[in-house]
Design a protein around this motif. Sequence first.
Motif, mmCIF file in Angstrom:
data_model
loop_
_atom_site.group_PDB
_atom_site.id
_atom_site.type_symbol
_atom_site.label_atom_id
_atom_site.label_comp_id
_atom_site.label_asym_id
_atom_site.label_seq_id
_atom_site.Cartn_x
_atom_site.Cartn_y
_atom_site.Cartn_z
ATOM 1 N N ASP A 5 0.905 -1.242 0.157
ATOM 2 C CA ASP A 5 0.109 0.152 0.033
ATOM 3 C C ASP A 5 0.990 1.358 0.128
ATOM 4 O OD1 ASP A 5 1.152 0.035 2.553
ATOM 5 O OD2 ASP A 5 -0.737 0.091 3.651
ATOM 6 N N GLY A 6 2.139 0.892 -0.368
ATOM 7 C CA GLY A 6 3.166 2.145 -0.448
ATOM 8 C C GLY A 6 3.639 2.591 0.969
ATOM 9 N N SER A 7 3.226 2.136 1.977
ATOM 10 C CA SER A 7 3.793 2.605 3.377
ATOM 11 C C SER A 7 4.915 1.791 3.636
ATOM 12 C CB SER A 7 2.733 2.512 4.376
ATOM 13 O OG SER A 7 2.390 1.183 4.522
ATOM 14 N N TRP A 8 5.325 0.707 2.969
ATOM 15 C CA TRP A 8 6.306 -0.367 3.474
ATOM 16 C C TRP A 8 7.830 0.363 2.999
ATOM 17 C CZ3 TRP A 8 6.008 -5.322 5.676
ATOM 18 C CH2 TRP A 8 7.158 -6.017 5.680
ATOM 19 N N THR A 9 8.664 0.475 3.974
ATOM 20 C CA THR A 9 10.031 0.927 3.447
ATOM 21 C C THR A 9 11.045 0.034 4.447
ATOM 22 O OG1 THR A 9 9.918 2.623 5.294
ATOM 23 C CG2 THR A 9 9.911 3.266 3.023
ATOM 24 N N SER A 10 12.194 -0.506 3.746
ATOM 25 C CA SER A 10 13.314 -0.891 4.223
ATOM 26 C C SER A 10 14.316 0.166 4.221
ATOM 27 C CB SER A 10 13.694 -2.321 3.900
ATOM 28 O OG SER A 10 14.919 -2.447 4.043
ATOM 29 N N ALA A 51 11.624 8.999 9.772
ATOM 30 C CA ALA A 51 10.176 8.524 9.191
ATOM 31 C C ALA A 51 9.404 7.738 10.261
ATOM 32 C CB ALA A 51 10.644 7.214 8.134
ATOM 33 N N VAL A 52 9.874 7.077 11.433
ATOM 34 C CA VAL A 52 9.051 6.280 12.284
ATOM 35 C C VAL A 52 9.604 6.446 13.900
ATOM 36 C CG1 VAL A 52 10.442 4.422 11.317
ATOM 37 C CG2 VAL A 52 8.606 3.932 13.015
ATOM 38 N N ARG A 53 8.537 6.505 14.635
ATOM 39 C CA ARG A 53 8.762 6.481 15.976
ATOM 40 C C ARG A 53 8.107 5.290 16.741
ATOM 41 N NH1 ARG A 53 4.967 11.228 16.481
ATOM 42 N NH2 ARG A 53 4.289 9.791 14.936
ATOM 43 N N PRO A 54 8.803 5.092 17.948
ATOM 44 C CA PRO A 54 8.295 3.818 18.630
ATOM 45 C C PRO A 54 6.959 3.799 18.825
ATOM 46 C CG PRO A 54 10.275 4.736 20.029
ATOM 47 C CD PRO A 54 9.740 5.702 18.674
ATOM 48 N N TRP A 65 7.796 -8.317 11.204
ATOM 49 C CA TRP A 65 7.762 -7.432 10.436
ATOM 50 C C TRP A 65 7.373 -6.070 10.867
ATOM 51 C CZ3 TRP A 65 10.712 -9.259 6.444
ATOM 52 C CH2 TRP A 65 10.683 -10.597 6.644
ATOM 53 N N ARG A 66 6.786 -5.946 12.067
ATOM 54 C CA ARG A 66 6.456 -4.697 12.652
ATOM 55 C C ARG A 66 7.794 -3.692 12.820
ATOM 56 N NH1 ARG A 66 3.617 -4.710 17.012
ATOM 57 N NH2 ARG A 66 4.441 -3.694 18.564
ATOM 58 N N TYR A 67 9.036 -4.151 12.532
ATOM 59 C CA TYR A 67 10.372 -3.539 12.564
ATOM 60 C C TYR A 67 10.533 -3.403 11.245
ATOM 61 C CZ TYR A 67 9.774 -5.174 17.350
ATOM 62 O OH TYR A 67 9.591 -5.169 18.720
ATOM 63 N N ARG A 68 9.687 -3.558 10.063
ATOM 64 C CA ARG A 68 10.193 -3.594 8.647
ATOM 65 C C ARG A 68 11.547 -2.766 8.341
ATOM 66 N NH1 ARG A 68 4.072 -1.729 7.804
ATOM 67 N NH2 ARG A 68 3.921 -3.574 8.887
ATOM 68 N N GLU A 69 11.333 -1.326 9.038
ATOM 69 C CA GLU A 69 12.473 -0.463 8.363
ATOM 70 C C GLU A 69 13.804 -0.744 8.672
ATOM 71 O OE1 GLU A 69 9.804 0.437 10.363
ATOM 72 O OE2 GLU A 69 8.798 2.155 8.909
ATOM 73 N N LEU A 70 13.884 -1.738 9.914
ATOM 74 C CA LEU A 70 15.200 -1.992 10.156
ATOM 75 C C LEU A 70 15.536 -3.642 9.915
ATOM 76 C CD1 LEU A 70 15.178 -0.774 14.021
ATOM 77 C CD2 LEU A 70 16.570 -0.071 11.778
ATOM 78 N N LEU A 71 14.696 -4.213 8.789
ATOM 79 C CA LEU A 71 14.667 -5.551 8.182
ATOM 80 C C LEU A 71 14.898 -5.230 6.567
ATOM 81 C CD1 LEU A 71 11.812 -7.251 10.013
ATOM 82 C CD2 LEU A 71 14.365 -7.555 10.322
ATOM 83 N N ALA A 261 21.501 3.795 18.302
ATOM 84 C CA ALA A 261 21.707 5.033 17.646
ATOM 85 C C ALA A 261 20.645 5.873 17.054
ATOM 86 C CB ALA A 261 22.356 4.300 16.133
ATOM 87 N N LEU A 262 19.603 5.094 17.094
ATOM 88 C CA LEU A 262 18.057 5.759 16.721
ATOM 89 C C LEU A 262 17.638 6.431 17.890
ATOM 90 C CD1 LEU A 262 16.041 2.893 14.996
ATOM 91 C CD2 LEU A 262 17.094 5.000 14.140
ATOM 92 N N GLY A 263 18.329 6.522 19.118
ATOM 93 C CA GLY A 263 17.692 7.227 20.293
ATOM 94 C C GLY A 263 16.518 6.821 20.917
ATOM 95 N N TRP A 264 16.044 5.357 20.581
ATOM 96 C CA TRP A 264 14.856 4.750 21.044
ATOM 97 C C TRP A 264 15.279 4.081 22.373
ATOM 98 C CZ3 TRP A 264 11.562 2.046 16.872
ATOM 99 C CH2 TRP A 264 11.175 3.028 15.887
#
Length: 415
Positions: A5-10, A51-54, A65-71, A261-264
């Motif tokens: 749906d266009g929202s997925w990013t790695s 792009a994303v916050r906790p 796959w909830r952590y898709r940006e880091l996969l 590194a993300l500051g999370w």
Amino acid sequence: MYPDDGSWTSALTHLECGRCAERYDADEPQNVCRCGSPLLARYDLDRVRSAVRPADVASRGTDLWRYRELLPVRDPGKVVTLGEGMTPIVPLPEYGRRVGVPSLLAKDEGLLPTGSFKARGAAVGVSRAHELGVGRLTLPTNGNAGAAWATYAARAGMDCLVVMPRDAPWVTRKECLASGARVYMVDGLIGDAGRIAGQAVQDGWFSAATLREPYRIEGKKTMGLEIAEQFGWRVPDVVVYPTGGGVGLIGIRKALDELAALGWIAGRLPRFVAVQSTGCAPIVRAFESGAETAQPWPADQARTVAFGINVASALGDFLILSALRDSKGTAVAVDDQEILEEQLACAASDGVLMCPEGAATLAAVRRLRAEGWLEGNEEVLVLNTGSALKYADSLRVADPPELARDADLPAEAAL
Ligand SMILES: *Cc1c(COP(=O)(O)O)cnc(C)c1O
Ligand SMILES: [Zn+2]
């Protein structure tokens, strides 16, 4: 399957050698660096941070796959999933009280598809191989990795060739066969199986052997991402891990480094404890001698009921050892007798029946607390890496009394 749906990013950018830092193209199938060391996936963390916050992650589904940006998977349509991820963290209050660590917790990976945390590595590794056009893969295994990769390969429509020691738990062998993999058994250790699987690689099969393929570790990394999220974006004092090839330990450390590194999360790592069997303890021996790499354990001596950690030689030894030192952790070897006793003690006290590898971490906690390395007020997380049911044969329980069909219940039973 995930819809696009266009929202997925790695945010994957490239691969980098864990030893010499040489860079490789992540969008080609890759194995190890020219120098022979594992390749690690690198991400554009600035991009992830903006792009994303906790809180965004919290609103997503509970698979890994909830952590898709880091996969590493770029196309959601290529994701091969069986719903793996977000295993529970279960307190062990009674067992913990008895060993003097009341805040003892277990992350129970036995609940994953295929009954072990190998499902995480296989889900991400198979998905990424599928995305890169790999059609057939091969791996040596002590059992659980073969079962997981064969299962996810079946779902992806890929061919899988598995070579395993004859002594590997028979359940895992059947899992591989049931999912249609080609399976060969060898009278030897996983290292021998690896040399034989290497021949299939010569014939064009893609190697999915531990750390010879860069994305299994990304899947196992999600244990670390989940731990941080489940603790409310912080980490426990100590993480205790049953260490074979060490992928999970290296992966958890990588996850926490990325989140820092993300500051999370705040920067401090938990102290990592690598647990091995006295029957096969190359990492413990190297840690104690202060070495940066481990000497292979003599193959004719490697033996333990905790089959998943019967690894005589680990390609990522230097990464395991640096994780232990950087975190002020340690390494402990426990024997099979202790493993089997702690396994039953924990099942009877808290209702958590661990696999032998998981139970090895309990034996280590008891020892480290008795020696004073662990303090009584520390929050200690052990990883139960698989289901005890895979190793039902090794459970040390007595046969119950048999009764005739029309017998009365013996009087002592009702007392
Ligand atoms: C593979 C395996 C391990 C060891 O995992 P590594 O991350 O390779 O060290 C531990 N426990 C079980 C049940 C396993 O299958
Ligand atoms: Zn290198």
